[in-house]
Write an enzyme that holds these catalytic residues in place. Structure first.
Site, PDB file in Angstrom:
ATOM      1  N   GLY A  48     -18.470  63.628  96.977  1.00 45.34           N
ATOM      2  CA  GLY A  48     -18.145  64.371  95.762  1.00 45.34           C
ATOM      3  C   GLY A  48     -17.945  65.837  96.055  1.00 45.34           C
ATOM      4  O   GLY A  48     -18.699  66.435  96.839  1.00 45.34           O
ATOM      5  N   GLY A  50     -17.088  68.042  93.301  1.00 45.95           N
ATOM      6  CA  GLY A  50     -17.109  68.780  92.043  1.00 45.95           C
ATOM      7  C   GLY A  50     -18.058  69.965  92.196  1.00 45.95           C
ATOM      8  O   GLY A  50     -18.399  70.380  93.312  1.00 45.95           O
ATOM      9  N   GLY A  53     -21.230  68.732  94.231  1.00 43.23           N
ATOM     10  CA  GLY A  53     -20.984  68.383  95.632  1.00 43.23           C
ATOM     11  C   GLY A  53     -20.315  69.505  96.407  1.00 43.23           C
ATOM     12  O   GLY A  53     -20.644  69.743  97.584  1.00 43.23           O
ATOM     13  N   HIS A 274     -19.847  63.759  72.095  1.00 38.45           N
ATOM     14  CA  HIS A 274     -19.548  65.155  71.761  1.00 38.45           C
ATOM     15  C   HIS A 274     -18.880  65.239  70.398  1.00 38.45           C
ATOM     16  O   HIS A 274     -17.926  64.520  70.128  1.00 38.45           O
ATOM     17  CB  HIS A 274     -18.622  65.730  72.844  1.00 38.45           C
ATOM     18  CG  HIS A 274     -18.561  67.210  72.843  1.00 38.45           C
ATOM     19  ND1 HIS A 274     -18.086  67.933  71.774  1.00 38.45           N
ATOM     20  CD2 HIS A 274     -18.909  68.120  73.783  1.00 38.45           C
ATOM     21  CE1 HIS A 274     -18.150  69.226  72.075  1.00 38.45           C
ATOM     22  NE2 HIS A 274     -18.652  69.366  73.278  1.00 38.45           N
ATOM     23  N   SER A 292     -13.625  72.312  73.066  1.00 40.61           N
ATOM     24  CA  SER A 292     -14.916  72.849  73.507  1.00 40.61           C
ATOM     25  C   SER A 292     -15.866  73.215  72.369  1.00 40.61           C
ATOM     26  O   SER A 292     -15.457  73.722  71.327  1.00 40.61           O
ATOM     27  CB  SER A 292     -14.663  74.095  74.347  1.00 40.61           C
ATOM     28  OG  SER A 292     -15.863  74.795  74.522  1.00 40.61           O
ATOM     29  N   ARG A 338     -25.401  68.747  69.994  1.00 40.11           N
ATOM     30  CA  ARG A 338     -24.314  67.767  69.890  1.00 40.11           C
ATOM     31  C   ARG A 338     -24.727  66.458  69.238  1.00 40.11           C
ATOM     32  O   ARG A 338     -23.967  65.880  68.464  1.00 40.11           O
ATOM     33  CB  ARG A 338     -23.785  67.469  71.293  1.00 40.11           C
ATOM     34  CG  ARG A 338     -23.124  68.672  71.870  1.00 40.11           C
ATOM     35  CD  ARG A 338     -22.695  68.475  73.289  1.00 40.11           C
ATOM     36  NE  ARG A 338     -22.064  69.709  73.722  1.00 40.11           N
ATOM     37  CZ  ARG A 338     -21.596  69.922  74.938  1.00 40.11           C
ATOM     38  NH1 ARG A 338     -21.697  68.988  75.855  1.00 40.11           N
ATOM     39  NH2 ARG A 338     -21.026  71.064  75.242  1.00 40.11           N
ATOM     40  N   HIS A 409     -18.779  61.749  76.095  1.00 42.80           N
ATOM     41  CA  HIS A 409     -18.477  62.963  76.843  1.00 42.80           C
ATOM     42  C   HIS A 409     -19.274  63.111  78.133  1.00 42.80           C
ATOM     43  O   HIS A 409     -18.766  63.587  79.141  1.00 42.80           O
ATOM     44  CB  HIS A 409     -18.768  64.147  75.925  1.00 42.80           C
ATOM     45  CG  HIS A 409     -18.533  65.481  76.551  1.00 42.80           C
ATOM     46  ND1 HIS A 409     -17.292  65.896  76.955  1.00 42.80           N
ATOM     47  CD2 HIS A 409     -19.380  66.507  76.828  1.00 42.80           C
ATOM     48  CE1 HIS A 409     -17.375  67.120  77.463  1.00 42.80           C
ATOM     49  NE2 HIS A 409     -18.632  67.506  77.419  1.00 42.80           N
ATOM     50  N   GLU A 433     -24.132  65.528  87.752  1.00 43.16           N
ATOM     51  CA  GLU A 433     -24.194  64.553  86.661  1.00 43.16           C
ATOM     52  C   GLU A 433     -24.619  63.176  87.155  1.00 43.16           C
ATOM     53  O   GLU A 433     -25.085  62.339  86.379  1.00 43.16           O
ATOM     54  CB  GLU A 433     -22.829  64.490  85.954  1.00 43.16           C
ATOM     55  CG  GLU A 433     -22.899  63.781  84.614  1.00 43.16           C
ATOM     56  CD  GLU A 433     -21.606  63.814  83.812  1.00 43.16           C
ATOM     57  OE1 GLU A 433     -20.774  64.716  84.030  1.00 43.16           O
ATOM     58  OE2 GLU A 433     -21.436  62.932  82.953  1.00 43.16           O
TER      59      GLU A 433
HETATM   60  C1  LIG Z   1     -13.594  67.897  79.104  1.00 45.36           C
HETATM   61  C2  LIG Z   1     -14.949  68.327  79.569  1.00 45.36           C
HETATM   62  C3  LIG Z   1     -15.375  69.619  79.369  1.00 45.36           C
HETATM   63  C4  LIG Z   1     -16.641  70.027  79.803  1.00 45.36           C
HETATM   64  N1  LIG Z   1     -17.040  71.320  79.573  1.00 45.36           N
HETATM   65  C5  LIG Z   1     -18.268  71.710  80.006  1.00 45.36           C
HETATM   66  C6  LIG Z   1     -18.716  73.045  79.800  1.00 45.36           C
HETATM   67  O1  LIG Z   1     -18.014  73.884  79.245  1.00 45.36           O
HETATM   68  N2  LIG Z   1     -19.948  73.389  80.252  1.00 45.36           N
HETATM   69  C7  LIG Z   1     -20.772  72.496  80.881  1.00 45.36           C
HETATM   70  O2  LIG Z   1     -21.873  72.862  81.285  1.00 45.36           O
HETATM   71  N3  LIG Z   1     -20.350  71.226  81.110  1.00 45.36           N
HETATM   72  C8  LIG Z   1     -19.137  70.816  80.686  1.00 45.36           C
HETATM   73  N4  LIG Z   1     -18.734  69.522  80.895  1.00 45.36           N
HETATM   74  C9  LIG Z   1     -19.562  68.643  81.750  1.00 45.36           C
HETATM   75  C10 LIG Z   1     -19.327  69.009  83.210  1.00 45.36           C
HETATM   76  O3  LIG Z   1     -17.990  69.355  83.420  1.00 45.36           O
HETATM   77  C11 LIG Z   1     -19.681  67.868  84.170  1.00 45.36           C
HETATM   78  O4  LIG Z   1     -20.923  67.326  83.839  1.00 45.36           O
HETATM   79  C12 LIG Z   1     -19.751  68.399  85.596  1.00 45.36           C
HETATM   80  O5  LIG Z   1     -18.598  69.125  85.918  1.00 45.36           O
HETATM   81  C13 LIG Z   1     -19.965  67.263  86.589  1.00 45.36           C
HETATM   82  O6  LIG Z   1     -19.912  67.812  87.878  1.00 45.36           O
HETATM   83  P1  LIG Z   1     -20.265  66.938  89.152  1.00 45.36           P
HETATM   84  O7  LIG Z   1     -20.058  67.821  90.328  1.00 45.36           O
HETATM   85  O8  LIG Z   1     -21.589  66.320  88.968  1.00 45.36           O
HETATM   86  O9  LIG Z   1     -19.187  65.754  89.146  1.00 45.36           O
HETATM   87  P2  LIG Z   1     -17.577  65.771  89.150  1.00 45.36           P
HETATM   88  O10 LIG Z   1     -16.998  67.095  88.896  1.00 45.36           O
HETATM   89  O11 LIG Z   1     -17.183  64.651  88.221  1.00 45.36           O
HETATM   90  O12 LIG Z   1     -17.204  65.382  90.611  1.00 45.36           O
HETATM   91  C14 LIG Z   1     -17.378  64.090  91.112  1.00 45.36           C
HETATM   92  C15 LIG Z   1     -16.875  64.073  92.528  1.00 45.36           C
HETATM   93  O13 LIG Z   1     -17.272  62.855  93.135  1.00 45.36           O
HETATM   94  C16 LIG Z   1     -16.183  62.244  93.776  1.00 45.36           C
HETATM   95  N5  LIG Z   1     -16.423  60.816  93.762  1.00 45.36           N
HETATM   96  C17 LIG Z   1     -16.893  60.047  92.750  1.00 45.36           C
HETATM   97  N6  LIG Z   1     -17.035  58.783  93.151  1.00 45.36           N
HETATM   98  C18 LIG Z   1     -16.659  58.743  94.441  1.00 45.36           C
HETATM   99  C19 LIG Z   1     -16.594  57.717  95.401  1.00 45.36           C
HETATM  100  N7  LIG Z   1     -16.967  56.466  95.125  1.00 45.36           N
HETATM  101  N8  LIG Z   1     -16.128  58.025  96.627  1.00 45.36           N
HETATM  102  C20 LIG Z   1     -15.747  59.287  96.939  1.00 45.36           C
HETATM  103  N9  LIG Z   1     -15.810  60.304  96.078  1.00 45.36           N
HETATM  104  C21 LIG Z   1     -16.263  60.036  94.839  1.00 45.36           C
HETATM  105  C22 LIG Z   1     -14.962  62.701  93.009  1.00 45.36           C
HETATM  106  O14 LIG Z   1     -13.821  62.605  93.824  1.00 45.36           O
HETATM  107  C23 LIG Z   1     -15.366  64.144  92.690  1.00 45.36           C
HETATM  108  O15 LIG Z   1     -15.043  64.963  93.789  1.00 45.36           O
HETATM  109  C24 LIG Z   1     -17.481  69.111  80.453  1.00 45.36           C
HETATM  110  C25 LIG Z   1     -17.055  67.797  80.659  1.00 45.36           C
HETATM  111  C26 LIG Z   1     -15.819  67.398  80.188  1.00 45.36           C
HETATM  112  C27 LIG Z   1     -15.430  65.968  80.329  1.00 45.36           C
END
Ligand SMILES: Cc1cc2nc3c(=O)[nH]c(=O)nc-3n(C[C@H](O)[C@H](O)[C@H](O)COP(=O)(O)OP(=O)(O)OC[C@H]3O[C@@H](n4cnc5c(N)ncnc54)[C@H](O)[C@@H]3O)c2cc1C
Length: 645
Positions: A48, A50, A53, A274, A292, A338, A409, A433
């Site tokens: 990951g 994001g 990660g 949401h 948002s 929310r 959401h 997450e």
């Molecule tokens: C539209 C929207 C708006 C949002 N706005 C806000 C906000 O304003 N403020 C806030 O605090 N939160 C917000 N959130 C929530 C927040 O964006 C997410 O909870 C957060 O970005 C998740 O980050 P992460 O790094 O955990 O996962 P992600 O950003 O989802 O990254 C997951 C990563 O894992 C990789 N991956 C997944 N499975 C595999 C696999 N099997 N093999 C290889 N790679 C894999 C993907 O390629 C990706 O790189 C929002 C969410 C949404 C949907």
């Protein structure tokens, strides 16, 4: 047949006790260190890229570890975090409005309906202030006030302004910061990046997480990778509902595969719905769009007083409008959390007062804000969101109120981790997450970005040392029994999916599964509905394995195959979510059991029975999972009926 069985309690043995303000400092001091020369001998896989990660991989590589990073997108910066709009919380108190680490801690424990760990939440609030400094140093262009200080706005569940933002693109800007830090380490040779690779299995050797099996999504090649520790940062699983605000690719496979290998899955039923999303417009739709929460700083939510009033909003006089959030919750008004805002929207729609097609919508009206601040000020704050709304609906929100409705959401549940962010499988760490996180039964807005970056930049890089200090661990070879078995499991599954050769598309199954989940495990749950959902999910899963049609082969780019594997995992997860929702016969946060509500329709917890984290153990597909309880202990913020009135 029993739907679940009871197991031994589970405990977070990594969390220090004593005064909460010094727990993190004491854990950092107590954790073993790895000297810089030894770090070069240790390898960490991070799945990951994001915010969680990306920040983790960059920081671990900066510290000197050898990192191998994976994502399924074509670039790390396309991770779903890029979609985050509204902002990120931090207890900086720039506004001098009474904020503090303690208040952020308090708001988050209360906002999560007293189903989160105090130690974790306090640490999150402490670390929040460092995140902003880190991101500013990276050049993240946070919005600034006229005088040059960083600007803040408010999100739900708080009465202070502590949300830092970059217009409606906060996630994008933060991710670019993390991505640049990651790219720097890739260029320095400390991170090996594998984009367009999907992890399909976790490799566990002698009880420790030691590697992963991945599929190259372009060539279909299956390979294995070994390391001293594995970090999952694979995001949330809201797409089990088919329609959600998540990117289409978001899925549960990485976490679910780890769960099947023994990692406990905690609180799977806690889903965040949401309140402010663009309503569904028809069956052709494959995803939903968030508007948002920041919009509720200036937008006022209302519906007509009279049921069945179909007049255009401009024709409904002020006296015939019900600003129901301001009426029911005068202290927090439009900025209630929310879970509360979503349920209130559902209630007014159930009363026949919803607006738009099918009566599934409420107005979010900016007329007052535009009159007060001027159109250009509103445009400066929310311009890109207004533009997005207009492009999707064809209506101009500067003139006509937005129509919004709740949508799936975020998922508060995820893999169980201790205070060190380590799962019950030694060597498997889970951040962002993907873990069951610090948000309890309901996440406050702008807290996911805070948690993901806290985990990746600050927490994990400290706690993982304690585990790695015992490494390097014995070398793993491709011929080890566990490796051969993991690889064979992946290959067999792909063969099985391709060989069903039925007559229904993967998407048709996914859509039907989503309907079941939304209907029975969505905004309101009942015992009867959940039992029905479990039987519907089971029979649909069986049908999937006999009727799904996956065209193409495994030796090529095959998005149907990718989706089929993810949907197969969603089926198993869906059942666990329903079992978790069924066993938790109380309402809390995003989990609303119709049988458990106060006389005025608010969530009614039963602390005497349910003040615990439900951590589930996998025992086989369709077999009853085992429930392990982690008791929650509140020494600082004492559980009370949550009120925003
Ligand atoms: C539209 C929207 C708006 C949002 N706005 C806000 C906000 O304003 N403020 C806030 O605090 N939160 C917000 N959130 C929530 C927040 O964006 C997410 O909870 C957060 O970005 C998740 O980050 P992460 O790094 O955990 O996962 P992600 O950003 O989802 O990254 C997951 C990563 O894992 C990789 N991956 C997944 N499975 C595999 C696999 N099997 N093999 C290889 N790679 C894999 C993907 O390629 C990706 O790189 C929002 C969410 C949404 C949907």
């Amino acid at each position: 047949m029993n739907l679940w069985t009871e197991g031994d309690p589970v405990a977070d043995t990594a969390a220090p006790d004593g005064p909460i303000e010094t727990r993190w400092e004491r854990r950092q001091f107590g954790a073993k260190l790895v000297n810089p020369a030894n770090r070069r001998k240790l390898t960490i896989i991070v799945v990951g890229t994001g915010l969680a990660g990306g920040s983790a991989a960059a920081t671990l590589a900066e510290a000197g570890y050898r990192v191998r990073s994976y994502c399924y997108q074509d670039s790390p910066r396309r991770a779903h975090s890029i979609a985050a709009q509204g902002g990120i919380n931090a207890a900086k108190n720039y506004r001098n409005d009474g904020d503090s680490v303690y208040r952020l801690f308090y708001d988050t424990v209360k906002g999560g309906d007293f189903r989160a760990r105090e130690s974790n939440v306090y640490r999150l609030a402490q670390v929040s202030v460092n995140i902003i400094d880190q991101c500013v140093a990276q050049g993240v262009p946070f919005a600034r006030e006229y005088g040059g200080l960083l600007d803040n706005r408010s999100f739900g569940g708080t009465q202070v302004s502590r949300t830092f933002y970059a217009r409606g693109q906060t996630g994008q800007q933060l991710l670019l910061g993390a991505y640049q830090a990651l790219e720097r380490q890739i260029a320095a040779g400390n991170v090996e990046m594998h984009a367009r690779h999907e992890m399909l299995e976790l490799i566990v050797v002698d009880g420790r997480a030691r590697g992963i099996v991945v599929r190259d999504l372009v060539t279909g090649e299956i390979t294995t990778d070994f390391a001293d520790a594995v970090v999952l940062a694979s995001g949330g699983y809201g797409n089990v509902f088919f329609l959600s605000t998540n990117a289409k690719g978001c899925n549960v496979t990485a976490s679910w595969r780890a769960h099947r290998q023994g990692a406990l899955f905690a609180n799977p039923c806690y889903t965040q719905i949401h309140p402010t999303c663009i309503p569904e417009s028809g069956t052709h739709q494959s995803k939903l769009t968030l508007m948002s929460e920041s919009l509720r700083n200036d937008g006022r939510v209302w519906v007509p007083v009279q049921a069945g009033d179909h007049r255009a909003p401009a024709d409904i006089p002020e006296a015939e409008r019900d600003y129901y959030l301001e009426r029911i919750y005068p202290s927090f008004g439009n900025l209630v959390p929310r879970d509360i805002a979503s349920r209130a929207a559902k209630n007014v729609c159930d009363e026949g007062r919803g607006v738009g097609p099918g009566g599934l919508g409420v107005y979010l009206d900016f007329a007052d804000a535009i009159a007060r601040l001027g159109r250009s000020a509103v445009e400066a704050k929310y311009g890109n969101l207004f533009e997005m709304y207009e492009r999707i609906t064809g209506e101009d929100p500067y003139v006509t109120p937005m129509r919004i409705y709740p949508a799936v959401h975020y998922t508060m549940g995820g893999l169980w981790v201790d205070y060190d962010l380590q799962s019950n499988l030694p060597g498997l760490f889970v951040v962002g997450e993907a873990n069951f996180s610090d948000h309890g039964a309901n996440r406050l807005g702008a807290s996911a970005l805070m948690q993901g970056l806290a985990d990746g930049y600050f927490v994990l890089p400290n706690t993982i040392n304690d585990y790695l200090a015992a490494g390097p661990f014995p070398a793993v070879s491709s011929s080890d029994e566990a490796v051969v078995a993991a690889r064979a499991a992946v290959e067999n599954r792909i063969t099985s999916l391709l060989s069903v050769n039925g007559d229904r598309t993967v998407d048709s199954f996914h859509r039907e599964l989503g309907h079941i989940m939304w209907e029975y495990c969505g905004m309101e749950r009942t015992e009867e509905g959940l039992r029905k959902a479990i039987s519907l999910v089971r029979s649909l899963r069986e049908e999937f394995w006999t009727r799904v049609k996956v065209p193409g082969t495994g030796e090529q780019l095959n998005q149907n195959l990718e989706r089929a594997g993810r949907v197969a995992d969603f089926f198993e997860l869906a059942e666990l979510m329903c079992v978790d929702a069924l066993h938790r016969a109380e309402s809390c946060g995003g989990h609303f059991r119709a049988e458990s509500q106060t006389p005025d329709g608010e969530a009614l917890r039963h602390d005497d029975q349910f003040s615990y984290v439900a951590a589930w153990e996998f025992t086989g597909t369709g077999e009853p999972p085992v429930l392990h309880r982690e008791t929650l202990d509140f020494q600082y913020v004492h559980p009370s009926q949550r009120s925003y009135k």
